[in-house]
Design a protein around this motif. Structure first.
Motif, PDB file in Angstrom:
ATOM      1  N   GLY A 138      52.096  31.215  42.428  1.00 28.44           N
ATOM      2  CA  GLY A 138      52.769  31.795  43.575  1.00 28.44           C
ATOM      3  C   GLY A 138      52.254  31.207  44.868  1.00 28.44           C
ATOM      4  O   GLY A 138      51.111  30.729  44.946  1.00 28.44           O
ATOM      5  N   TYR A 139      53.126  31.220  45.862  1.00 28.69           N
ATOM      6  CA  TYR A 139      52.753  30.757  47.206  1.00 28.69           C
ATOM      7  C   TYR A 139      52.422  31.996  48.041  1.00 28.69           C
ATOM      8  O   TYR A 139      51.278  32.256  48.358  1.00 28.69           O
ATOM      9  N   ARG A 140      53.412  32.814  48.315  1.00 27.21           N
ATOM     10  CA  ARG A 140      53.146  34.095  48.997  1.00 27.21           C
ATOM     11  C   ARG A 140      53.349  35.245  48.005  1.00 27.21           C
ATOM     12  O   ARG A 140      52.593  36.209  47.978  1.00 27.21           O
TER      13      ARG A 140
ATOM     14  N   ASP B 101      40.750  50.707  43.560  1.00 24.36           N
ATOM     15  CA  ASP B 101      41.403  50.793  44.870  1.00 24.36           C
ATOM     16  C   ASP B 101      41.288  49.432  45.539  1.00 24.36           C
ATOM     17  O   ASP B 101      40.825  49.302  46.654  1.00 24.36           O
ATOM     18  N   ASN B 102      41.704  48.432  44.830  1.00 23.59           N
ATOM     19  CA  ASN B 102      41.392  47.069  45.207  1.00 23.59           C
ATOM     20  C   ASN B 102      42.676  46.252  45.355  1.00 23.59           C
ATOM     21  O   ASN B 102      43.560  46.312  44.504  1.00 23.59           O
ATOM     22  N   GLN B 103      42.749  45.493  46.425  1.00 25.94           N
ATOM     23  CA  GLN B 103      43.893  44.597  46.612  1.00 25.94           C
ATOM     24  C   GLN B 103      43.464  43.133  46.440  1.00 25.94           C
ATOM     25  O   GLN B 103      44.125  42.347  45.768  1.00 25.94           O
ATOM     26  N   HIS B 104      42.304  42.852  47.015  1.00 25.83           N
ATOM     27  CA  HIS B 104      41.786  41.479  47.061  1.00 25.83           C
ATOM     28  C   HIS B 104      41.741  40.808  45.677  1.00 25.83           C
ATOM     29  O   HIS B 104      42.273  39.711  45.484  1.00 25.83           O
ATOM     30  N   ASP B 105      41.086  41.462  44.726  1.00 22.64           N
ATOM     31  CA  ASP B 105      40.853  40.802  43.437  1.00 22.64           C
ATOM     32  C   ASP B 105      42.088  40.717  42.563  1.00 22.64           C
ATOM     33  O   ASP B 105      42.171  39.865  41.673  1.00 22.64           O
ATOM     34  N   MET B 106      43.044  41.583  42.821  1.00 20.83           N
ATOM     35  CA  MET B 106      44.250  41.604  41.977  1.00 20.83           C
ATOM     36  C   MET B 106      45.008  40.279  42.038  1.00 20.83           C
ATOM     37  O   MET B 106      45.768  39.944  41.138  1.00 20.83           O
TER      38      MET B 106
ATOM     39  N   ALA C  71      46.810  42.373  51.836  1.00 19.21           N
ATOM     40  CA  ALA C  71      47.610  43.514  52.298  1.00 19.21           C
ATOM     41  C   ALA C  71      48.946  43.630  51.560  1.00 19.21           C
ATOM     42  O   ALA C  71      49.560  44.699  51.533  1.00 19.21           O
ATOM     43  N   ASP C  72      49.387  42.557  50.929  1.00 17.03           N
ATOM     44  CA  ASP C  72      50.662  42.602  50.189  1.00 17.03           C
ATOM     45  C   ASP C  72      50.526  43.321  48.848  1.00 17.03           C
ATOM     46  O   ASP C  72      51.521  43.667  48.218  1.00 17.03           O
ATOM     47  N   VAL C  73      49.282  43.485  48.416  1.00 18.09           N
ATOM     48  CA  VAL C  73      49.056  43.906  47.032  1.00 18.09           C
ATOM     49  C   VAL C  73      49.140  45.425  46.855  1.00 18.09           C
ATOM     50  O   VAL C  73      48.596  46.185  47.652  1.00 18.09           O
ATOM     51  N   VAL C  74      49.801  45.813  45.791  1.00 20.54           N
ATOM     52  CA  VAL C  74      49.822  47.226  45.404  1.00 20.54           C
ATOM     53  C   VAL C  74      48.594  47.454  44.516  1.00 20.54           C
ATOM     54  O   VAL C  74      48.470  46.852  43.453  1.00 20.54           O
ATOM     55  N   SER C  75      47.677  48.296  44.979  1.00 20.58           N
ATOM     56  CA  SER C  75      46.460  48.570  44.202  1.00 20.58           C
ATOM     57  C   SER C  75      46.802  49.471  43.015  1.00 20.58           C
ATOM     58  O   SER C  75      47.872  50.099  42.975  1.00 20.58           O
ATOM     59  N   VAL C  76      45.878  49.555  42.093  1.00 21.41           N
ATOM     60  CA  VAL C  76      46.079  50.439  40.937  1.00 21.41           C
ATOM     61  C   VAL C  76      46.183  51.892  41.415  1.00 21.41           C
ATOM     62  O   VAL C  76      47.042  52.664  40.977  1.00 21.41           O
TER      63      VAL C  76
ATOM     64  N   ALA D  30      44.847  43.568  31.630  1.00 16.97           N
ATOM     65  CA  ALA D  30      45.862  43.337  32.679  1.00 16.97           C
ATOM     66  C   ALA D  30      45.666  41.990  33.361  1.00 16.97           C
ATOM     67  O   ALA D  30      46.478  41.597  34.195  1.00 16.97           O
ATOM     68  N   TRP D  31      44.598  41.279  33.065  1.00 12.37           N
ATOM     69  CA  TRP D  31      44.256  40.014  33.725  1.00 12.37           C
ATOM     70  C   TRP D  31      44.223  40.229  35.238  1.00 12.37           C
ATOM     71  O   TRP D  31      43.927  41.320  35.696  1.00 12.37           O
ATOM     72  N   PHE D  32      44.568  39.215  36.003  1.00  7.31           N
ATOM     73  CA  PHE D  32      44.778  39.420  37.449  1.00  7.31           C
ATOM     74  C   PHE D  32      46.288  39.412  37.641  1.00  7.31           C
ATOM     75  O   PHE D  32      46.919  38.362  37.562  1.00  7.31           O
ATOM     76  N   PRO D  33      46.882  40.594  37.874  1.00 10.54           N
ATOM     77  CA  PRO D  33      48.354  40.674  37.781  1.00 10.54           C
ATOM     78  C   PRO D  33      49.123  40.231  39.011  1.00 10.54           C
ATOM     79  O   PRO D  33      50.346  40.149  38.958  1.00 10.54           O
ATOM     80  N   GLY D  34      48.417  39.990  40.147  1.00  7.31           N
ATOM     81  CA  GLY D  34      49.152  39.527  41.326  1.00  7.31           C
ATOM     82  C   GLY D  34      49.561  40.659  42.248  1.00  7.31           C
ATOM     83  O   GLY D  34      49.056  41.785  42.182  1.00  7.31           O
ATOM     84  N   VAL D  35      50.555  40.360  43.047  1.00 10.00           N
ATOM     85  CA  VAL D  35      50.921  41.204  44.176  1.00 10.00           C
ATOM     86  C   VAL D  35      51.431  42.597  43.756  1.00 10.00           C
ATOM     87  O   VAL D  35      51.263  43.579  44.458  1.00 10.00           O
ATOM     88  N   GLU D  36      52.008  42.679  42.589  1.00 11.78           N
ATOM     89  CA  GLU D  36      52.558  43.957  42.104  1.00 11.78           C
ATOM     90  C   GLU D  36      51.618  44.626  41.092  1.00 11.78           C
ATOM     91  O   GLU D  36      52.058  45.446  40.264  1.00 11.78           O
TER      92      GLU D  36
END
Ligand code: BGC
Length: 760
Positions: free
Chosen positions: A123-125, A426-431, A442-447, A565-571
């Motif tokens: 992914g790019y963005r 409650d993490n966005q960065h690592d996802m 900031a785009d990421v939906v945390s668990v 779940a690996w690193f699932p990305g933005v969603e």
């Protein structure tokens, strides 16, 4: 040879205004710019090869040496653009891209456009699940959608080449870059390699929403000794050809026109100075007519490898071995004229390198459309659209692997109160995982967010402990969940809830380049956190975020359910909630074996037999004295579902076949449970008597199917010589007469079996 001149250059109407502002249509439907430039590069009606020839004939040696130079965003200057530099990578600011391109197109003598490149890996963005996750979907369409959207977003800012797909087969889970590829199997890897190339390039990477791809790292970079990145690889010819080359070949056959040579030495010869792999195999044997770019400073690194004396020597050896474009280091640009004068590089080879780069630039449509639509490039609506997000969510859901589910602990009840606990909850960065492109935390939906939105009960949160995002030397493994101070709060949250989601794993910095780990255990005291939650007696599931196989025996012993779940990305959070609450029934399968213990590494399903196969009850067999079995904890191809499946009725349409013939194998998959779900029909082959010992199993067919309760589907695979045969140690593909065993099932331990015979 493949597709010389596939790009019939699109004539003017589409191109109006693309060269300079105010360009006008002249007679014959061509823009005035194009007509003006025709003497330089040949008319658009000419074939790509003719146009390349024309341009090449006008180039000075200096200009050729610029054309083979690839500079990073931090290096490139206006002067480079003016001098005719070939490529620039990692620059993503569309305004600066445009500026440099305008300088190249108007101020450089020959007005050759610059090729802008970027590592759009997942992914790019719109960040999709990491490639190892996508491979777990066993659904190449997942990778294709990722590549398509990534290419479109990249192309929107002016990037015309992506350094993707990463197709290194790897049996090395310590290696951080295992996350970027498709796991341990060349067949699965080939399917995903092709899907990513097609996804990004479509049928014509010259289109404005497409990019050229660059499979990497050529070759066998996935097998560094000790798992340390960049380290030595020493391997037999048959392994090179049977394990490591196939995904590259698949990518080239799917249309990839550039490729990146690797940092590592193969049998003592660095990847970017390797005449055998670059020229003999890739260019001559496979007929590759695109270009090879070096990896980052890989050309000068041949000095440290001990195969080049100095920069000039490094440049000469790389070029003469077949490397066409030099990334970051400037050995050729600096020394090329002298090397040519001294006869240490040939004009013919230099011309060939330049020719390849120009050919690809023509095919990419760069001469006709060097600029991008600036308004679109800066418009937020061009990126991360709701459709893109939806695709990322689907991809993430399809990529998750249910590893363990005692007494149907999952799915959880969305009406109950859930405590979401753990350092990654409650993490966005690592996802986003490593290689997050221009993805933003900031785009990421945390668990936590996903579970809150996906349930009607109350959601509470406790972190338990934290993981460190530092890099060495500041990084201290003791900072990874090193303190149990937050465990009491986590336990209290668990006690107050009906059910618990425990989000654990690795940080994104623990995977990717130069991120080798010396253990595969969950970092820090995360296992203790699991045990503390288990002691509450509350129903709970561990959700793992990580970029490599981990050693999970302890986790499986204490947790009723484990979801990879690996690193699932933005969603991430939405996709996790979809699966946890049963909206999506997990159907992913492992593309790589998970060992019981690190000491088993390398452990992979497609290993050769030994004269004394492992038998833990017998001494003098190939066993571990201190392990009860030689098996992995979870084998390749494994994954559970909320329903159950039966694979039955393996059938072959014949029992003997000529070497050039085909055998159709079929098997039936039935959903024997109560809910709809996905299974992956898998077909493996084994050649029990061959001139060189053959892997105990080799995947040669897979198909992910969705079945309603009680529904059956018969899946068919056509096998031919490419499946029966193998490369021998002379590098020849041989199809030997004799028996072939076929195994069918839904993981690599598949036990339905039949045989057929390949006739003389
Ligand atoms: C990596 C490549 C990457 C390149 C450019 C290198 O360090 O090995 O995979 O494409 O950098 O960013």
């Amino acid at each position: 040879m493949r597709k010389i001149a596939i790009v019939t250059l699109v004539a003017a109407p589409l191109l109006v205004g693309s060269l300079t502002a105010g360009s006008v249509l002249a007679s014959g439907g061509r823009s005035a710019d194009e007509q003006a430039l025709a003497p330089l590069r040949g008319a658009a009606s000419r074939s790509v090869e003719q146009r390349v020839d024309r341009l090449l004939a006008q180039m000075t040696v200096k200009e050729k040496l610029q054309q083979v130079q690839l500079l990073s965003d931090g290096q490139v200057t206006d002067a480079d653009a003016r001098a005719g530099v070939g490529g620039v990578f990692s620059l993503t600011d569309p305004t600066r891209i445009d500026q440099l391109q305008r300088i190249a197109m108007t101020e450089s003598r020959l007005k050759i456009p610059i090729l802008f490149a970027y590592d759009t890996i997942h992914g790019y963005r719109t960040i999709f699940p990491v490639p190892l996750a996508a491979a777990s979907s066993f659904d190449p369409e997942v990778a294709k959608a990722d590549a398509r959207i990534g290419a479109r977003e990249s192309a929107t800012v002016g990037i015309k080449q992506i350094y993707s797909p990463m197709v290194d087969v790897s049996h090395e889970p310590r290696w951080g870059r295992i996350v970027e590829g498709n796991g341990e199997d060349p067949y699965l890897g080939s399917a995903f390699a092709a899907a990513r190339v097609k996804g990004a390039q479509g049928n014509d990477y010259g289109r404005p929403d497409r990019t050229l791809t660059s499979p990497k790292h050529f070759v066998a970079y996935g097998q560094p000794e000790g798992g340390r990145d960049y380290n030595t690889t020493d391997l037999s010819e048959q392994r090179l050809r049977n394990l490591y080359l196939p995904p590259f070949k698949a990518a080239i056959e799917a249309g990839a026109d550039s490729i990146m040579c690797s940092f590592n030495a193969i049998n003592g010869v660095p990847g970017c100075a390797n005449h055998y792999t670059e020229t003999d195999i890739l260019k001559k044997e496979w007929g590759f007519d695109g270009f090879i770019e070096s990896d980052y400073t890989a050309v000068t690194e041949t000095i440290a490898h001990g195969t080049a004396a100095d920069a000039a020597d490094a440049g000469a050896k790389a070029l003469m071995a077949g490397t066409d474009s030099e990334m970051v280091s400037t050995t050729l640009r600096d020394n090329g004229e002298q090397l040519l004068a001294d006869g240490r590089i040939s004009k013919r080879r230099l011309d060939d390198a330049v020719r390849r780069i120009l050919r690809v630039k023509f095919r990419a449509g760069l001469f006709e459309r060097p600029y991008v639509d600036q308004a679109k490039a800066v418009d937020p609506a061009s990126f991360l659209t709701s459709a893109d997000r939806a695709a990322a969510r689907t991809a993430a859901g399809r990529s998750m692997v249910l590893l363990h589910n005692e007494d149907q602990a999952l799915p959880l009840d969305p009406a109950k109160d859930t405590a979401v606990i753990g350092p990654l909850a409650d993490n966005q960065h690592d996802m986003l995982g490593p290689w997050w492109g221009r993805g933003q935390d900031a785009d990421v939906v945390s668990v936590r967010q996903g579970v809150t939105d996906g349930s009607t009960g109350t959601t509470t949160f406790a972190q338990g402990c934290t993981l460190s995002n530092e890099e060495p030397p500041d990084y201290d493994p003791a900072d990874d969940c090193g303190s149990a101070a937050g465990f009491a709060e986590a336990v209290a949250a668990a006690n107050a809830a009906d059910q618990v989601v425990l989000a654990l794993g690795e940080t994104r910095e623990m995977s990717g380049e130069a991120a080798t780990r010396s253990t595969l255990d969950l970092p820090g005291r995360q296992q203790e956190l699991i045990d503390a939650i288990a002691a509450t007696g509350k129903p709970f599931a561990v959700v793992l975020f990580n970029g490599r196989p981990l050693t999970l025996s302890g986790v499986v012993d204490s947790a009723p359910a484990v979801l990879e779940a690996w690193f699932p990305g933005v969603e991430a959070g939405n996709a996790v909630a979809d699966v946890l609450f049963g909206k999506v029934n997990p159907g992913g399968k492992l593309p790589v074996s998970f060992p019981q213990r690190l000491g088993q590494v390398p452990i992979y399903y497609n290993h050769e037999p030994t004269g004394r196969p492992c038998d833990v009850t017998q001494k003098y067999t190939s066993r571990y004295r201190d392990l009860r079995s030689c098996d992995p904890l979870f084998p390749f191809g494994f994954g559970l579902s909320y329903t159950t499946f039966e694979v039955s009725d393996l059938a072959l349409d014949r029992t003997t076949v000529s070497r050039k013939g085909e055998v159709v194998a079929s098997m039936t998959v039935t959903n024997t449970g109560d809910v709809a779900g996905d299974d992956v029909a898998q077909l493996y082959l084994h050649d029990p008597v061959a001139s060189i010992s053959q892997p105990v199993r080799r995947l040669r067919g897979f198909e992910r199917v969705t079945l309603e309760p009680g529904e059956s589907r018969t899946v068919r695979f056509t096998l031919d010589a490419s499946d029966f045969g193998f490369y021998d140690n002379r590098g020849e593909f041989v199809v030997e007469p004799g028996e072939i065993q076929v195994f069918a099932g839904d993981d690599s331990t598949a036990d339905l079996t039949k045989t057929f015979r390949v006739r003389r």
